[in-house]
Design a protein around this motif. Structure first.
Motif, PDB file in Angstrom:
ATOM      1  N   ASP A 143       0.829  -1.214   0.000  1.00 21.74           N
ATOM      2  CA  ASP A 143       0.000   0.000   0.000  1.00 21.74           C
ATOM      3  C   ASP A 143       0.864   1.264   0.000  1.00 21.74           C
ATOM      4  O   ASP A 143       0.540   2.248  -0.669  1.00 21.74           O
ATOM      5  N   ALA A 144       1.946   1.233   0.774  1.00 20.17           N
ATOM      6  CA  ALA A 144       2.823   2.410   0.832  1.00 20.17           C
ATOM      7  C   ALA A 144       3.450   2.692  -0.531  1.00 20.17           C
ATOM      8  O   ALA A 144       3.548   3.849  -0.966  1.00 20.17           O
ATOM      9  N   ILE A 145       3.867   1.629  -1.218  1.00 16.47           N
ATOM     10  CA  ILE A 145       4.454   1.782  -2.554  1.00 16.47           C
ATOM     11  C   ILE A 145       3.424   2.360  -3.521  1.00 16.47           C
ATOM     12  O   ILE A 145       3.682   3.326  -4.240  1.00 16.47           O
ATOM     13  N   ALA A 146       2.237   1.747  -3.518  1.00 16.64           N
ATOM     14  CA  ALA A 146       1.193   2.175  -4.468  1.00 16.64           C
ATOM     15  C   ALA A 146       0.790   3.624  -4.208  1.00 16.64           C
ATOM     16  O   ALA A 146       0.628   4.416  -5.146  1.00 16.64           O
ATOM     17  N   ALA A 147       0.637   3.982  -2.933  1.00 18.60           N
ATOM     18  CA  ALA A 147       0.197   5.343  -2.605  1.00 18.60           C
ATOM     19  C   ALA A 147       1.238   6.375  -3.045  1.00 18.60           C
ATOM     20  O   ALA A 147       0.909   7.388  -3.678  1.00 18.60           O
ATOM     21  N   GLN A 148       2.513   6.123  -2.726  1.00 20.19           N
ATOM     22  CA  GLN A 148       3.535   7.103  -3.086  1.00 20.19           C
ATOM     23  C   GLN A 148       3.763   7.133  -4.595  1.00 20.19           C
ATOM     24  O   GLN A 148       3.969   8.207  -5.169  1.00 20.19           O
ATOM     25  N   ALA A 149       3.727   5.953  -5.236  1.00 18.10           N
ATOM     26  CA  ALA A 149       3.940   5.912  -6.691  1.00 18.10           C
ATOM     27  C   ALA A 149       2.849   6.685  -7.428  1.00 18.10           C
ATOM     28  O   ALA A 149       3.096   7.233  -8.506  1.00 18.10           O
ATOM     29  N   SER A 150       1.656   6.752  -6.853  1.00 15.80           N
ATOM     30  CA  SER A 150       0.591   7.487  -7.533  1.00 15.80           C
ATOM     31  C   SER A 150       0.582   8.970  -7.146  1.00 15.80           C
ATOM     32  O   SER A 150      -0.140   9.760  -7.753  1.00 15.80           O
ATOM     33  N   ALA A 151       1.384   9.357  -6.154  1.00 13.80           N
ATOM     34  CA  ALA A 151       1.456  10.769  -5.758  1.00 13.80           C
ATOM     35  C   ALA A 151       2.630  11.480  -6.436  1.00 13.80           C
ATOM     36  O   ALA A 151       2.450  12.490  -7.122  1.00 13.80           O
ATOM     37  N   LEU A 152       3.825  10.951  -6.259  1.00 14.86           N
ATOM     38  CA  LEU A 152       5.032  11.590  -6.800  1.00 14.86           C
ATOM     39  C   LEU A 152       6.219  10.665  -6.632  1.00 14.86           C
ATOM     40  O   LEU A 152       6.370  10.011  -5.603  1.00 14.86           O
ATOM     41  N   ASN A 153       7.089  10.630  -7.647  1.00 14.84           N
ATOM     42  CA  ASN A 153       8.378   9.963  -7.489  1.00 14.84           C
ATOM     43  C   ASN A 153       9.449  10.820  -8.141  1.00 14.84           C
ATOM     44  O   ASN A 153       9.491  10.933  -9.363  1.00 14.84           O
TER      45      ASN A 153
END
Lengths: 459, 459
Positions: free
Chosen positions: A84-94
């Motif tokens: 979930d942490a990966i998916a949430a951050q990947a959809s916000a900004l990288n």
């Protein structure tokens, strides 16, 4: 006792094993030709995994396997909080470290809080190889020396520099000109073979005498360096000596060694890729178990449950000469997604008490293996700390390593749906290193499969 | 025309700039102390980004920025197909190359299908540094030589080996003993400065004469190596010469150079971290635009939209001497999640025709910049291919680089909510390298901001 040509070849699939494989497995092994011959595939009958949960994985036919090998999935395969942490951050900004981001700063402070206060700087990379490569450069700049000491069967990475510090890669890999090797702290054999210290009347070493013997190895290596005009820079070591064959005890034996390294002007680089992140059960970091404070710490594999993430922490005065003059940018290192994954792993380790689990289940696991020893004299030694256990396979009645039987055990365990591997100078030590969520039930599963395996093989 | 001490210092924040920052930004810059001084932060007033979509990013205050810098988010920040692919694979399984998995095999075949058929093997790493580090080892094993040639302002990575091949890191970074540098193919200045070829009557170079001049540089570098007992191994070059200052034309000029490299017994390593993956608009790979077939190809940044993923492709006969004898395992390299992300990026590049977009929008972008030149004589040259454009800032009426004005432009663009950077030997070339989904509207946004910026600065 011939040394293998390379530790990575021990249980590799070879194309001549393709006959008898099912059609899909055969197709997949053939398609790997495009990757070239440097890649090793585990097992005579390779495993084709498609799903993982906790300490269990499944192949494409739906067959379930017990995972007693993978330390990368440290908090368990596909832990939902990490996913979930990966998916949430990947959809916000990288992005990267040239812009400000809270994730890296929060994680930097959090991970340093697990270390002794002297270690007050941390930099992020993507792989353990990159962390060790950077650590050696930092050590060299700080000391002004070049020479690096490692143990005889060490593995520290795949870059040009670190592969030259990795005798485990085999004799085809050229070692660095300025590196020297010392014997691994092999408590099972070293006294007899290397003029080492004598165990006490109960057959055990004291930390003091064992450490003094190892410190003497450092002195001899540095003397040899100096004879060749090489100034000493660092001792690079994994405090559980995993690829050497797993030697965690007697805890405390590294204190005289680090004192000697410092006395001779070098720094201690603790390669915590293997023992760190609560694996040993009694501390967050392997070096803490030994009671020492390194100058530089590196880690990688278990840090973000599979997302490429690594770190190099250091004392600020050790880092400064390098970092104050040379810019370092690692495009992906410390990016918001990798840091989110690493933070989730660290949070899970605390919330699920992986350290306590490693300690408790590791003890049960080791005891169960020791109980197997009496009926199966091929088990020469069982040693380890927490959920990192080495199980030495020998010719019964001797301490002679029996790699052939170890590999047969490995392959039979795989047919019994248990995944593991081997390590050590002679490739005969079963390397039992499961995800940190390994349970008592998993221990039972392993012991049952191991018992069946040993009986099948008649060993 | 002093050369900067390091390309990475050009527009870095320094602690003495902290006054005047808002409280949060100031806190975040202070907290970065824990990362040590090797990290560079962009801008006098650093940017704190929290969200990205396409070619736009937003800071913590909700301010929107046009991204004209980030090539990592190649198919646009947070592309939903890439995010979904990552999330789906991360929740199914993430292991490594010692077990079979379809993702790596499918991607390997798919990415090789974009290359000339001679390049028939591919290995995966996590960073461009790792790819270049491995490529040099492969080249050295194949040729039996040590010597590597790069251009004067090249950047090829942060490992011990590749940083020694990266003069762009500045004078504090020691260069490798066996490496040699040749001048960058600077079509803007090289004729006058380096005894280079003469342009034709229209002021343009022919590919033949320019290539012959560069090939002569190779010959001289190899002669110097041989004088020092170093056998030639490789020419390592980025075919758009991005950190040198962006020199894509005249297309075809690299053919005489690669012929010379081969004649002298070396191999050509094409570092495609910058020009690859449809960036130049006229081919998938930068070397294809030049009509050459390298021996080894590396890439990284744009490959998986931010997940640490890189590759090294090679001709099988070049790879074989290394890979046939030395095992290579990269724990995270080619893992199912990274391969899923890379596959999604490749699929999006085809489905959304990023190559066509690079070509079309890149041409519009370049024309718009050329149109600015007449009213703003500080713009000395505009050059590029597709969505990689270099815009040279000079003292009007001369070709003298004006880094000070370039940095003022950069900082003013940032205040006008446009992100970019500089490159080149003199740090005076605006580096315009947006995500590949940059649109005509984005070009308008940039040109408006640039016009305002130039007028504000009175240049």
């Amino acid at each position: 006792m011939a040394t293998r040509s390379t530790i990575m070849d021990t249980n590799s699939f070879r194309p001549d094993m393709a006959q008898g494989l099912d059609r899909t497995t055969r197709r997949l092994t053939e398609e790997r030709g495009v990757l070239g011959p440097a890649y090793r595939l585990f097992y005579r009958r390779p495993v084709h995994l498609v799903k993982g949960r906790g300490s269990h994985v499944w192949d494409a036919d739906g067959v379930e396997y017990l995972d007693v090998y993978n330390n990368v999935a440290s908090v368990g395969h596909c832990h939902p909080r990490v996913v979930d942490a990966i998916a949430a951050q990947a959809s916000a900004l990288n992005t990267h470290t040239r812009y400000l981001h809270e994730n890296i700063l929060h994680y930097a402070q959090d991970i340093l809080s697990t270390m002794p206060r002297e270690l007050d700087r941390v930099m992020f990379q993507c792989t353990g190889s990159e962390a060790n490569d950077l650590a050696v450069r930092v050590a060299r700049t700080y000391t002004g020396g070049e020479g690096v000491i490692v143990t005889h069967e060490a593995y520290h990475g795949n870059s040009a520099l670190t592969s030259g510090l990795s005798p485990a890669l085999g004799t085809a890999q050229t070692l660095g000109l300025s590196m020297r090797m010392i014997p691994a702290p092999d408590t099972y054999r070293v006294g007899a073979q290397d003029g080492g210290p004598s165990p006490d009347s109960s057959g055990r070493w004291s930390a003091e005498s064992f450490g003094a013997w190892m410190a003497d190895g450092i002195r001899r290596a540095v003397a040899d360096m100096e004879r060749h005009g090489i100034a000493f820079a660092a001792f690079l070591a994994d405090s559980i000596f995993s690829s050497d064959g797993v030697y965690p005890d007697p805890a405390g034996y590294l204190q005289p060694v680090i004192d000697t390294v410092h006395e001779l002007g070098g720094v201690w680089i603790a390669d915590e890729v293997q023992p760190g992140f609560t694996r040993t059960g009694d501390a967050f970091w392997g070096f803490q178990r030994q009671g020492i404070v390194p100058d530089i710490v590196t880690s990688g594999k278990p840090m973000a449950n599979g997302l490429p993430t690594s770190l190099m922490a250091a004392r600020h005065e050790v880092l400064e000469p390098f970092a104050g003059s040379i810019p370092y940018f690692n495009t992906f290192g410390g990016n918001p997604v990798c840091m989110a994954a690493a933070q989730a792993v660290l949070d899970v380790m605390r919330d699920e008490d992986t350290m306590g689990n490693s300690r408790r289940v590791g003890a049960v696991f080791k005891d169960a293996l020791l109980a197997l020893q009496s009926g199966h004299p091929c088990i020469g030694d069982v040693r380890g700390a927490g959920l990192y256990i080495g199980c030495e396979i020998v010719t019964p009645g001797t301490r002679l390593p029996d790699q052939s039987t170890a590999l047969d055990i490995l392959e039979t365990l795989r047919m019994n749906h248990v995944l593991t591997s081997v390590c050590g100078r002679y490739g005969n030590v079963l390397k039992l290193r499961p995800p940190l969520v390994f349970s008592d039930d998993d221990v039972d599963l392993f012991i049952n499969a191991m018992t069946t395996t040993l009986e099948t093989l008649g060993v």
